[in-house]
Design an enzyme around this catalytic site. Sequence first.
Site, PDB file in Angstrom:
ATOM      1  N   GLU A  12       0.419  -4.503  11.713  1.00  0.00           N
ATOM      2  CA  GLU A  12       1.145  -4.143  10.500  1.00  0.00           C
ATOM      3  C   GLU A  12       2.628  -4.508  10.645  1.00  0.00           C
ATOM      4  O   GLU A  12       3.281  -4.906   9.684  1.00  0.00           O
ATOM      5  CB  GLU A  12       0.981  -2.645  10.283  1.00  0.00           C
ATOM      6  CG  GLU A  12       1.653  -2.078   9.075  1.00  0.00           C
ATOM      7  CD  GLU A  12       1.387  -0.596   8.958  1.00  0.00           C
ATOM      8  OE1 GLU A  12       0.577  -0.229   8.097  1.00  0.00           O
ATOM      9  OE2 GLU A  12       1.970   0.191   9.734  1.00  0.00           O
ATOM     10  N   HIS A  47       3.753  -5.043   3.737  1.00  0.00           N
ATOM     11  CA  HIS A  47       3.748  -5.550   5.108  1.00  0.00           C
ATOM     12  C   HIS A  47       3.328  -7.010   5.089  1.00  0.00           C
ATOM     13  O   HIS A  47       2.587  -7.448   4.202  1.00  0.00           O
ATOM     14  CB  HIS A  47       2.748  -4.781   5.978  1.00  0.00           C
ATOM     15  CG  HIS A  47       3.070  -3.338   6.153  1.00  0.00           C
ATOM     16  ND1 HIS A  47       4.062  -2.890   6.995  1.00  0.00           N
ATOM     17  CD2 HIS A  47       2.525  -2.236   5.590  1.00  0.00           C
ATOM     18  CE1 HIS A  47       4.108  -1.568   6.941  1.00  0.00           C
ATOM     19  NE2 HIS A  47       3.186  -1.137   6.089  1.00  0.00           N
ATOM     20  N   ASP A  55      -4.677 -10.727   0.142  1.00  0.00           N
ATOM     21  CA  ASP A  55      -3.372 -11.381   0.174  1.00  0.00           C
ATOM     22  C   ASP A  55      -2.644 -11.215  -1.158  1.00  0.00           C
ATOM     23  O   ASP A  55      -3.196 -11.492  -2.226  1.00  0.00           O
ATOM     24  CB  ASP A  55      -3.526 -12.867   0.503  1.00  0.00           C
ATOM     25  CG  ASP A  55      -2.198 -13.547   0.795  1.00  0.00           C
ATOM     26  OD1 ASP A  55      -1.270 -12.853   1.269  1.00  0.00           O
ATOM     27  OD2 ASP A  55      -2.086 -14.763   0.564  1.00  0.00           O
ATOM     28  N   HIS A  56      -1.404 -10.743  -1.074  1.00  0.00           N
ATOM     29  CA  HIS A  56      -0.548 -10.480  -2.233  1.00  0.00           C
ATOM     30  C   HIS A  56      -1.202  -9.498  -3.211  1.00  0.00           C
ATOM     31  O   HIS A  56      -1.130  -9.655  -4.415  1.00  0.00           O
ATOM     32  CB  HIS A  56      -0.129 -11.785  -2.921  1.00  0.00           C
ATOM     33  CG  HIS A  56       0.876 -12.527  -2.118  1.00  0.00           C
ATOM     34  ND1 HIS A  56       0.528 -13.332  -1.072  1.00  0.00           N
ATOM     35  CD2 HIS A  56       2.228 -12.542  -2.183  1.00  0.00           C
ATOM     36  CE1 HIS A  56       1.613 -13.842  -0.526  1.00  0.00           C
ATOM     37  NE2 HIS A  56       2.675 -13.376  -1.170  1.00  0.00           N
ATOM     38  N   HIS A  69       4.900   0.324  -0.458  1.00  0.00           N
ATOM     39  CA  HIS A  69       5.704  -0.565   0.362  1.00  0.00           C
ATOM     40  C   HIS A  69       4.793  -1.684   0.854  1.00  0.00           C
ATOM     41  O   HIS A  69       3.573  -1.606   0.719  1.00  0.00           O
ATOM     42  CB  HIS A  69       6.350   0.187   1.534  1.00  0.00           C
ATOM     43  CG  HIS A  69       5.351   0.752   2.493  1.00  0.00           C
ATOM     44  ND1 HIS A  69       4.637   1.902   2.229  1.00  0.00           N
ATOM     45  CD2 HIS A  69       4.934   0.317   3.698  1.00  0.00           C
ATOM     46  CE1 HIS A  69       3.825   2.159   3.244  1.00  0.00           C
ATOM     47  NE2 HIS A  69       3.982   1.208   4.154  1.00  0.00           N
ATOM     48  N   HIS A  85       0.855  -1.197   0.000  1.00  0.00           N
ATOM     49  CA  HIS A  85       0.000   0.000   0.000  1.00  0.00           C
ATOM     50  C   HIS A  85       0.884   1.237   0.000  1.00  0.00           C
ATOM     51  O   HIS A  85       2.107   1.146   0.104  1.00  0.00           O
ATOM     52  CB  HIS A  85      -0.973  -0.009   1.187  1.00  0.00           C
ATOM     53  CG  HIS A  85      -0.336   0.298   2.511  1.00  0.00           C
ATOM     54  ND1 HIS A  85      -0.949   1.075   3.456  1.00  0.00           N
ATOM     55  CD2 HIS A  85       0.847  -0.068   3.053  1.00  0.00           C
ATOM     56  CE1 HIS A  85      -0.179   1.166   4.530  1.00  0.00           C
ATOM     57  NE2 HIS A  85       0.917   0.476   4.303  1.00  0.00           N
ATOM     58  N   CYS A  90       6.227   6.018   4.516  1.00  0.00           N
ATOM     59  CA  CYS A  90       5.040   5.282   4.066  1.00  0.00           C
ATOM     60  C   CYS A  90       4.432   5.896   2.806  1.00  0.00           C
ATOM     61  O   CYS A  90       3.513   5.348   2.219  1.00  0.00           O
ATOM     62  CB  CYS A  90       3.981   5.230   5.174  1.00  0.00           C
ATOM     63  SG  CYS A  90       4.503   4.249   6.581  1.00  0.00           S
TER      64      CYS A  90
END
Length: 142
Positions: free
Chosen positions: A119, A35, A73-74, A33, A17, A27
């Site tokens: 996070e 997490h 996810d991903h 970037h 995100h 950020c």
Amino acid sequence: MPVIGYVSRTEHFSAAHRLNSPRFGKCNHANGHGHNYVVETVLRGPIDPITGMIVNITDLKQWLKTAVLDHVDHKNLDMDVKFFKTRPSTTENLAVFIWMRLAMAMPDRSLLHKVVVAETPKNKSEFCGEGLTQQDFDQCVV
């Protein structure tokens, strides 16, 4: 009076995100970037005297997979999840999103007690459903 208990399920997912504002420092990197998120869902309710369960964990696992994990996810939250087109993809908003998606998947959403999203090992947000309206649920799209 029924005996009330709590049960939780922890899942993991990876996502990217960008918090697109100069006030977010690193950020706000132009390319985003990522997490490795940890999500804990906590249910609260009566323990069934026959099954000994509040809810079947197998069901909770499936609701989380189909309502939440399959969509985040991903993924790049900002680009791939419609919900985050109109709001920042902060951990707080991610906890709200997960709460609503899971609540909509559950036959009895009153059992959903808390969603915790970590996070990083040092940063996490909790959401317990306060303040939501039907309009919020209507706008909770993927």
